[in-house]
Design an enzyme around this catalytic site. Structure first.
Site, PDB file in Angstrom:
ATOM      1  N   GLY A  38     -34.327  36.623 -30.190  1.00  0.00           N
ATOM      2  CA  GLY A  38     -33.193  35.636 -30.621  1.00  0.00           C
ATOM      3  C   GLY A  38     -33.337  34.289 -30.044  1.00  0.00           C
ATOM      4  O   GLY A  38     -34.653  33.845 -30.095  1.00  0.00           O
ATOM      5  N   ASP A  39     -32.390  33.790 -29.854  1.00  0.00           N
ATOM      6  CA  ASP A  39     -32.391  32.283 -29.701  1.00  0.00           C
ATOM      7  C   ASP A  39     -32.975  32.035 -28.110  1.00  0.00           C
ATOM      8  O   ASP A  39     -33.395  30.721 -27.842  1.00  0.00           O
ATOM      9  CB  ASP A  39     -30.893  31.614 -29.845  1.00  0.00           C
ATOM     10  N   THR A  99     -25.450  31.356 -25.054  1.00  0.00           N
ATOM     11  CA  THR A  99     -25.238  33.019 -25.509  1.00  0.00           C
ATOM     12  C   THR A  99     -24.345  33.299 -26.641  1.00  0.00           C
ATOM     13  O   THR A  99     -23.683  32.492 -26.610  1.00  0.00           O
ATOM     14  CB  THR A  99     -24.920  33.723 -24.166  1.00  0.00           C
ATOM     15  N   GLY A 100     -24.755  34.481 -27.103  1.00  0.00           N
ATOM     16  CA  GLY A 100     -24.017  34.541 -28.313  1.00  0.00           C
ATOM     17  C   GLY A 100     -24.853  35.069 -29.562  1.00  0.00           C
ATOM     18  O   GLY A 100     -25.836  35.877 -28.991  1.00  0.00           O
ATOM     19  N   ARG A 142     -37.071  41.975 -33.718  1.00  0.00           N
ATOM     20  CA  ARG A 142     -36.336  40.840 -33.647  1.00  0.00           C
ATOM     21  C   ARG A 142     -36.482  39.709 -32.605  1.00  0.00           C
ATOM     22  O   ARG A 142     -36.528  40.442 -31.394  1.00  0.00           O
ATOM     23  CB  ARG A 142     -34.915  41.255 -34.059  1.00  0.00           C
ATOM     24  N   GLY A 145     -27.536  35.131 -31.637  1.00  0.00           N
ATOM     25  CA  GLY A 145     -28.772  34.228 -31.708  1.00  0.00           C
ATOM     26  C   GLY A 145     -29.136  33.578 -33.243  1.00  0.00           C
ATOM     27  O   GLY A 145     -29.766  32.758 -33.052  1.00  0.00           O
ATOM     28  N   THR A 183     -26.337  38.396 -22.037  1.00  0.00           N
ATOM     29  CA  THR A 183     -27.528  37.533 -21.689  1.00  0.00           C
ATOM     30  C   THR A 183     -27.338  36.931 -20.512  1.00  0.00           C
ATOM     31  O   THR A 183     -25.855  36.411 -20.309  1.00  0.00           O
ATOM     32  CB  THR A 183     -27.439  36.531 -22.800  1.00  0.00           C
TER      33      THR A 183
END
Ligand code: ASP
Length: 312
Positions: free
Chosen positions: A209-210, A230-231, A207, A233, A179
């Site tokens: 994500g964050d 980033t990671g 889906r 989410g 990301t």
């Protein structure tokens, strides 16, 4: 001249030093160097933090090395479903797009949503309609195809690795993070944050994500800080990471560094979430904590040499 600065990331994850070839490392360093130069130039010339983060992220989206825009991962259905968000710390105005396909630069679309101001978050088909009416650039599926991402999704499908269902799974092994994000402080003291992603490899069911969730993966407030995460989410959403850091500064008077450390290396770690973030505050303090093996990152502050790093 007032203080200014920009910090960028190209994802955190299991970036194994032993597996990094000199050629690959060179390409990442080059991309981060060119990315940071774009934002720095805008800020140096008195441009806004918002413009700096958008233009920098557009550049990173166009670079196939990263999991955003052109280099986005494949979903389970073989699509590139992208998420992006941008936030202006002065007005607390924000724009986000989720589950969008074939848009060349998702962050530019998120910026249009922010400028338009009627809504904060648009998704899928509706976001496409909004993009068409704003004359945003669309690209065919082939533009988003990279051999490496295709191989990754095949591998994930074959081993039936689905992080949504198997929480014990080493998600970093399956999901090639990458990301991109940028946070900036401009000469007027305004902060901004931007994040863009293709999400998780092999993701299903639309889906999200964050990254596109304001307060989770992206947040900016002139009174506190600007953050891009980033990671994995799911954990960042549950921890409302970016807003949590802002709150620790606002309500508990923690420094930027203390707040970031606490959230990434204690609160997220306790929850089981791994990843990293970049942060900048109105004084030009920065923090770049991560709990993974590495995080592609770079920063440049007024009058200082730019820094490019992958590992610690
Ligand atoms: N946070 C992103 C997501 O969960 C992935 C990443 O940062 O690599 O969609």
């Amino acid at each position: 001249m007032e203080n200014y600065g920009i910090v960028i990331h190209g994802g955190a994850g299991a970036i194994q030093k032993e597996k990094m070839t000199p050629g690959k490392e060179f390409s990442y360093n080059e991309a981060l160097t060119n990315g940071i130069a774009i934002g720095n130039e805008i800020l140096k010339n008195g441009g806004s933090a918002l413009e700096a983060v958008e233009k920098t992220v557009v550049f990173l989206e166009d670079c196939p090395l990263f999991n955003a825009g052109r280099g986005s991962v494949f979903s389970h259905e073989g699509k590139h479903e992208m998420d992006a968000a941008i936030m202006c710390g002065k007005q607390l105005s924000a724009g986000a797009v989720t589950n969008i396909t074939n848009i060349k630069n998702p962050i530019a679309l998120a910026h249009k949503v922010q400028e338009d101001g009627q809504y904060v978050m648009l998704s899928g088909r509706g976001a496409s309609e909004f993009a068409k009416s704003n004359k945003m650039r669309f690209m065919p599926d082939a533009y988003f195809y990279t051999e490496q991402r295709f191989a990754q999704v095949q591998k994930a499908i074959k081993s039936d690795m689905n992080p949504d269902l198997d929480h014990n799974l080493n998600v970093e092994a399956v999901n090639k993070f990458g990301t991109v994000g940028a946070v900036a402080l401009d000469q007027k003291g305004n902060l901004a944050a931007a994040t863009s992603t293709g999400g998780l490899t092999n993701k299903k069911y639309g889906r999200i994500g964050d990254s596109a969730i304001i307060g989770a993966g992206t947040y900016a407030n002139n009174e506190t800080c600007a953050i891009s995460c980033t990671g994995y989410g799911e954990y960042f959403m549950r921890g409302v990471v970016a807003y949590d850091i802002s709150c620790l500064i606002e309500y508990k008077n923690l420094s930027l560094e203390e707040a970031c450390e606490l959230v990434i290396n204690k609160k997220q770690a306790d929850l089981g979430g791994r990843g990293g973030l970049i942060a900048i505050d109105a004084k030009g303090n920065i923090a770049l904590p991560y709990s993974t093996e590495g995080m592609y990152r770079a920063w440049q502050l007024k009058d200082q040499e730019k820094q490019i790093k992958i590992w610690s």
